[in-house]
Design a protein around this motif. Structure first.
Motif, PDB file in Angstrom:
ATOM      1  N   SER A 242      29.956  51.856  41.237  1.00 26.06           N
ATOM      2  CA  SER A 242      29.737  50.681  42.091  1.00 26.06           C
ATOM      3  C   SER A 242      30.272  49.397  41.476  1.00 26.06           C
ATOM      4  N   GLY A 243      30.092  49.234  40.167  1.00 28.17           N
ATOM      5  CA  GLY A 243      30.540  48.016  39.505  1.00 28.17           C
ATOM      6  C   GLY A 243      32.043  47.858  39.461  1.00 28.17           C
ATOM      7  N   PHE A 244      32.773  48.956  39.675  1.00 24.67           N
ATOM      8  CA  PHE A 244      34.236  48.915  39.698  1.00 24.67           C
ATOM      9  C   PHE A 244      34.782  48.832  41.119  1.00 24.67           C
ATOM     10  N   LYS A 250      26.089  41.132  45.901  1.00 21.47           N
ATOM     11  CA  LYS A 250      26.286  40.655  47.267  1.00 21.47           C
ATOM     12  C   LYS A 250      25.936  41.691  48.324  1.00 21.47           C
ATOM     13  N   GLU A 251      26.188  42.975  48.015  1.00 22.39           N
ATOM     14  CA  GLU A 251      26.010  43.995  49.046  1.00 22.39           C
ATOM     15  C   GLU A 251      25.925  45.384  48.432  1.00 22.39           C
ATOM     16  N   LYS A 252      25.475  46.322  49.246  1.00 24.35           N
ATOM     17  CA  LYS A 252      25.444  47.723  48.859  1.00 24.35           C
ATOM     18  C   LYS A 252      26.870  48.254  48.837  1.00 24.35           C
ATOM     19  N   ILE A 253      27.246  48.917  47.743  1.00 23.59           N
ATOM     20  CA  ILE A 253      28.606  49.429  47.603  1.00 23.59           C
ATOM     21  C   ILE A 253      28.678  50.845  48.160  1.00 23.59           C
ATOM     22  N   ASP A 280      25.835  59.623  38.600  1.00 25.78           N
ATOM     23  CA  ASP A 280      24.414  59.408  38.902  1.00 25.78           C
ATOM     24  C   ASP A 280      23.512  60.392  38.158  1.00 25.78           C
ATOM     25  N   GLU A 281      23.947  61.635  38.040  1.00 23.12           N
ATOM     26  CA  GLU A 281      23.148  62.623  37.293  1.00 23.12           C
ATOM     27  C   GLU A 281      23.047  62.231  35.824  1.00 23.12           C
ATOM     28  N   TYR A 293      25.791  52.603  40.157  1.00 22.36           N
ATOM     29  CA  TYR A 293      25.496  53.814  40.912  1.00 22.36           C
ATOM     30  C   TYR A 293      26.788  54.274  41.572  1.00 22.36           C
ATOM     31  N   ASP A 294      26.795  55.504  42.050  1.00 22.81           N
ATOM     32  CA  ASP A 294      27.990  56.045  42.684  1.00 22.81           C
ATOM     33  C   ASP A 294      28.096  55.579  44.131  1.00 22.81           C
ATOM     34  N   ALA A 295      29.247  55.030  44.476  1.00 21.76           N
ATOM     35  CA  ALA A 295      29.469  54.564  45.850  1.00 21.76           C
ATOM     36  C   ALA A 295      29.440  55.721  46.842  1.00 21.76           C
TER      37      ALA A 295
END
Length: 336
Positions: A242-244, A250-253, A280-281, A293-295
């Motif tokens: 998500s961070g990449f 601002k929002e859910k990725i 995530d695992e 987290y994973d988009a």
């Protein structure tokens, strides 16, 4: 479009350039489990139509430096044991020809790659040992310094002056080329990237890095770096972290943000594909890590990303390349 996307995932070659599954397999087998991949991961791979997964040898900080070699060898051994328990389900491949043969026989192909060369220490001869065990990719660093180079951190930290490739790192490039392995610059800092451009003349990849212009973090690639990889005939895999992908404050990725990175890559005519890096695992085991987290949660959900490509007018011929054609073409050119 979702139905059509499902059809394309079953019709075309689908590949992921980066997955940290090996650490999970070793951990679960150490707890007494068997057939880990068949039980925990194979159904999801099938739903996503996956034909090839590049599995990374990643060593957690707590094992450095003394146990890095042992853990890497254990991860490979665990994968071989798991493969032997699930005949005909998946196999370890060493070349494009073996990957194609696996797909033809209905097996999922696994290719091995370093995510940081900590297991080598400063012993360049060990690279040949790992080559003989099936390793074909060499990610020089993870997000830390090793004997080869400096990595770029996942988030800003206090650090001293950064360096590029060391003398060992430059010699490692020569050995990688001699053996017919490939170089992966994901996690490498800008100084190290520039050194790869200077000292290495073959195509190289960034297995799990997005566009820095789209999401301005150091783990992503600048437009100039994207152009350099493209001009070399390399490959760039899109990362679901998500961070990449976007601004988490601002929002859910979601997969929509990852699609914007694909769109950006296509504007630069980059050889783009998947390098999902599902984590995530792994994050559940290390809760103190930054709250990424994973988009997208898994391979089955990657069909939604393909549906987005269809909805936005990307041609099927281009989607075929993105799903796996670009990565397979890179492997055909570089891996011996």
């Amino acid at each position: 479009m979702l139905k059509k996307a499902h059809e394309l995932h079953q019709k075309f070659f689908v590949a992921d350039a980066h997955n940290d599954i090996l650490g999970n397999v070793l951990r679960k087998r150490s707890e007494g489990r068997t057939k880990v991949i068949e039980t925990d991961y194979l159904a999801d791979m099938k739903k996503g139509g996956v034909n090839l997964v590049i599995c990374s040898l990643f060593i957690n900080d707590r094992f450095l430096p003394e146990m890095s070699l042992r853990i890497a060898l254990d991860q490979i051994a665990a994968l071989y044991e798991d493969m032997n328990e699930s005949p005909g389900k998946f196999c370890i491949c060493r070349s494009a020809a073996e990957i194609k043969s696996a797909v033809k026989s209905g097996e999922i192909a696994f290719l091995l790659s370093f995510e940081g060369v900590e297991p080598l220490g400063q012993d360049i001869y060990l690279l040949r040992t790992f080559y003989e065990l099936g390793v074909r990719g060499v990610g020089l660093v993870w997000s830390r310094r090793n004997y080869a180079a400096d990595g770029c951190y996942l988030n800003p930290v206090e650090e001293g002056q950064r360096g590029g490739l060391t003398h060992f790192g430059v010699n490692l490039l020569k050995e990688i080329e001699r053996l017919g392995m490939y170089v992966d610059v994901s996690h490498l800092n800008d100084e190290g990237f520039n050194d790869v451009v200077k000292f290495y003349k073959q195509p190289f990849m960034a297995s799990h890095s997005n566009s820095r212009k789209q999401t301005p973090v150091m783990r992503n690639l600048t437009d100039e770096q994207i152009k350099e990889i493209t001009s070399r005939g390399g490959f760039i895999g899109m990362n679901v972290c998500s961070g990449f992908c976007g601004d988490m404050e601002k929002e859910k990725i979601t997969e929509k943000h990852l699609f914007l990175h694909i769109k950006k890559m296509l504007k630069l005519s980059a050889p783009v594909g998947f390098g999902f890096d599902f984590c995530d695992e792994l994050r559940k085991q290390y809760p103190k890590r930054p709250e990424n987290y994973d988009a997208m949660p898994n391979y089955a959900s990657s069909v939604k990303l393909t549906a987005l490509m269809l909805e936005n007018g990307i041609k099927e011929s281009e989607i075929e390349k993105i799903l796996g054609g670009n990565l397979l073409k890179f492997i055909e050119k570089v891996v011996k």
